[in-house]
Design an enzyme around this catalytic site. Structure first.
Site, PDB file in Angstrom:
ATOM      1  N   SER A 166       0.847  -1.154  -0.082  1.00  0.00           N
ATOM      2  CA  SER A 166       0.046   0.050  -0.178  1.00  0.00           C
ATOM      3  C   SER A 166       0.628   1.193   0.090  1.00  0.00           C
ATOM      4  CB  SER A 166      -0.748  -0.068   1.427  1.00  0.00           C
ATOM      5  OG  SER A 166      -2.134  -0.643   1.118  1.00  0.00           O
ATOM      6  N   HIS A 201      -3.089   1.200  -5.223  1.00  0.00           N
ATOM      7  CA  HIS A 201      -2.433   0.202  -5.688  1.00  0.00           C
ATOM      8  C   HIS A 201      -2.404   0.017  -7.403  1.00  0.00           C
ATOM      9  CE1 HIS A 201      -1.759  -2.477  -2.145  1.00  0.00           C
ATOM     10  NE2 HIS A 201      -2.440  -1.816  -1.984  1.00  0.00           N
ATOM     11  N   HIS A 230      -5.938  -8.487  -2.095  1.00  0.00           N
ATOM     12  CA  HIS A 230      -5.873  -8.947  -0.913  1.00  0.00           C
ATOM     13  C   HIS A 230      -7.433  -9.858  -0.814  1.00  0.00           C
ATOM     14  CE1 HIS A 230      -3.847  -4.951  -1.052  1.00  0.00           C
ATOM     15  NE2 HIS A 230      -3.334  -5.052  -0.046  1.00  0.00           N
ATOM     16  N   TYR A 240      -9.822  -8.850   1.210  1.00  0.00           N
ATOM     17  CA  TYR A 240     -11.100  -8.290   1.455  1.00  0.00           C
ATOM     18  C   TYR A 240     -11.354  -7.762   0.193  1.00  0.00           C
ATOM     19  CZ  TYR A 240      -7.488  -4.532   1.547  1.00  0.00           C
ATOM     20  OH  TYR A 240      -6.201  -3.662   0.980  1.00  0.00           O
ATOM     21  N   GLU A 241     -10.544  -7.745  -0.990  1.00  0.00           N
ATOM     22  CA  GLU A 241     -11.152  -7.215  -2.343  1.00  0.00           C
ATOM     23  C   GLU A 241     -12.024  -8.281  -2.775  1.00  0.00           C
ATOM     24  OE1 GLU A 241      -8.030  -5.357  -4.925  1.00  0.00           O
ATOM     25  OE2 GLU A 241      -6.888  -6.538  -3.373  1.00  0.00           O
ATOM     26  N   ALA A 260       2.365  -2.083   4.076  1.00  0.00           N
ATOM     27  CA  ALA A 260       2.500  -1.130   5.194  1.00  0.00           C
ATOM     28  C   ALA A 260       1.691  -1.800   6.596  1.00  0.00           C
ATOM     29  CB  ALA A 260       1.422   0.017   4.765  1.00  0.00           C
ATOM     30  N   MET A 276      -3.001  -6.696   6.408  1.00  0.00           N
ATOM     31  CA  MET A 276      -3.572  -7.476   5.921  1.00  0.00           C
ATOM     32  C   MET A 276      -3.488  -7.959   4.570  1.00  0.00           C
ATOM     33  SD  MET A 276      -6.815  -4.452   5.978  1.00  0.00           S
ATOM     34  CE  MET A 276      -6.745  -3.454   7.235  1.00  0.00           C
ATOM     35  N   SER A 277      -2.216  -8.099   4.359  1.00  0.00           N
ATOM     36  CA  SER A 277      -1.690  -8.824   3.060  1.00  0.00           C
ATOM     37  C   SER A 277      -0.240  -9.761   3.536  1.00  0.00           C
ATOM     38  CB  SER A 277      -0.958  -7.924   2.442  1.00  0.00           C
ATOM     39  OG  SER A 277       0.194  -6.996   2.917  1.00  0.00           O
ATOM     40  N   ASN A 320       1.667   3.412  11.368  1.00  0.00           N
ATOM     41  CA  ASN A 320       0.651   3.848  12.395  1.00  0.00           C
ATOM     42  C   ASN A 320       0.651   2.842  13.505  1.00  0.00           C
ATOM     43  OD1 ASN A 320      -1.123   2.160  10.182  1.00  0.00           O
ATOM     44  ND2 ASN A 320      -2.058   1.897  12.258  1.00  0.00           N
ATOM     45  N   HIS A 334      -6.760   5.046   6.284  1.00  0.00           N
ATOM     46  CA  HIS A 334      -5.718   4.937   5.065  1.00  0.00           C
ATOM     47  C   HIS A 334      -5.204   5.940   4.685  1.00  0.00           C
ATOM     48  CE1 HIS A 334      -4.475   2.383   1.895  1.00  0.00           C
ATOM     49  NE2 HIS A 334      -5.334   3.374   0.947  1.00  0.00           N
TER      50      HIS A 334
HETATM   51  N1  HPA Z   1      -3.537  -2.722  10.690  1.00  0.00           N
HETATM   52  C1  HPA Z   1      -3.852  -3.428   9.471  1.00  0.00           C
HETATM   53  N2  HPA Z   1      -3.038  -3.128   8.361  1.00  0.00           N
HETATM   54  C2  HPA Z   1      -2.568  -1.942   8.219  1.00  0.00           C
HETATM   55  C3  HPA Z   1      -2.333  -1.223   9.276  1.00  0.00           C
HETATM   56  C4  HPA Z   1      -3.022  -1.586  10.737  1.00  0.00           C
HETATM   57  O1  HPA Z   1      -3.067  -0.953  11.596  1.00  0.00           O
HETATM   58  N3  HPA Z   1      -1.725  -0.178   9.103  1.00  0.00           N
HETATM   59  C5  HPA Z   1      -1.376  -0.495   7.825  1.00  0.00           C
HETATM   60  N4  HPA Z   1      -1.964  -1.399   7.370  1.00  0.00           N
END
Ligand code: HPA
Length: 273
Positions: A31, A62, A84, A86-87, A114, A212-213, A236, A248
């Site tokens: 990401s 992406h 992913h 989730y898509e 990320a 998530m990846s 984060n 995001h």
């Molecule tokens: N959680 C899941 N996926 C992420 C996060 C998060 O805090 N930050 C960036 N991708």
């Protein structure tokens, strides 16, 4: 849908008809990390939508392009844009990128993402070299009929994140302005960010970062014995670590801030692969 060996070969045949060379490294850009692809010299670009039996990116940050060229004197194939669960993709479909790399003869895969920081000593902008992962949710991408041409039905995942590559990545951190850790990545399917209670549980279980990846790709790499390096950019602190809400946009801001340093770091690693 029958995802058999021929299904994946069809994608590879198309890419091979355009890119005649074998990549030294195949890289998946996470990401908001797509800027790295701008470093590729003499780029040959293939749109995902033109590759038979391949998937297309649905997430804005992406790009949806396969780019072949040279970085640091090495031949690289970059996926700018990843897929992913989730898509809406089935776990089985998420094997496509690494299987493409394998069929193209790539020596190693480098996966970036990320991630949210679970380890409270981490801070946004830090990098984590993935040493191992935890996946307690979602099916394995290797479910379904085994494709023996790629690997055996039951396979070992003890050294999924290749030790030699991790050592190179940690050595390359010397002289970089980035703070680089080594730690455990925990997979959540998303698309919602995790709850504070999930993050507390993740920490107790031994996770240092969440995302998530990556894990679906890592398991596919282990199945076909592909050496692998995983790098997380901590964008984060994970849910509940601070009182801040996660967005995001924040992920994009942090990757934007360290884009140049992270690119220099990955380029240094590539030069040593
Ligand atoms: N959680 C899941 N996926 C992420 C996060 C998060 O805090 N930050 C960036 N991708």
């Amino acid at each position: 849908m029958n995802y058999d060996y021929e299904y994946f070969c069809k994608s590879a045949e198309y890419v091979k008809s355009i890119i005649k060379d074998t990549p030294d490294a195949a890289i998946i850009l996470g990401s908001c990390l797509g800027d790295f692809a701008d470093r590729i010299e003499n780029p040959v670009v293939i749109e995902y939508k033109d590759i038979p039996n391949f998937l297309t990116s649905t997430v804005q940050s992406h790009a949806g392009k396969l780019i072949f060229g040279t970085i640091a004197g090495k031949k690289v194939l970059c996926m700018s844009g990843r897929f992913h669960h989730y898509e809406g993709y089935a776990f089985e479909q998420l094997t496509a990128p690494i299987r493409l790399f394998k069929l193209l003869g790539a020596r190693v895969s480098v996966i970036t993402n990320a991630a949210g920081g679970v380890n409270t000593s981490y801070k946004p902008g830090d990098v984590m070299v993935i040493s191992d992962h935890i996946k307690l949710t979602g099916a394995s991408p290797l479910c379904g009929k085994n494709i023996d041409e790629f690997g055996p039905r039951f396979f070992d995942v003890t050294d999924m994140y290749t030790k030699e590559l991790r050592e190179i990545a940690l050595e390359c951190a010397h002289g970089s302005s980035l703070t680089v850790h080594e730690g455990v990545y925990m997979y959540f399917t998303g698309p919602q960010f995790e709850t504070p209670a999930e993050i507390r549980a993740a920490r107790i279980l031994g996770a240092d970062a969440v995302g998530m990846s990556t894990v679906t790709e890592a398991l596919t790499a282990a199945h076909c014995s592909m050496p692998l390096l995983g790098l997380s950019v901590i964008t984060n602190m994970a849910a509940g670590v601070t009182s801040e809400k996660i967005s995001h946009e924040e992920v994009g801001e942090v990757t934007g801030t360290i884009s140049k340093q992270f690119g220099d770091y990955v380029e240094k690693i590539i030069s040593r692969i």
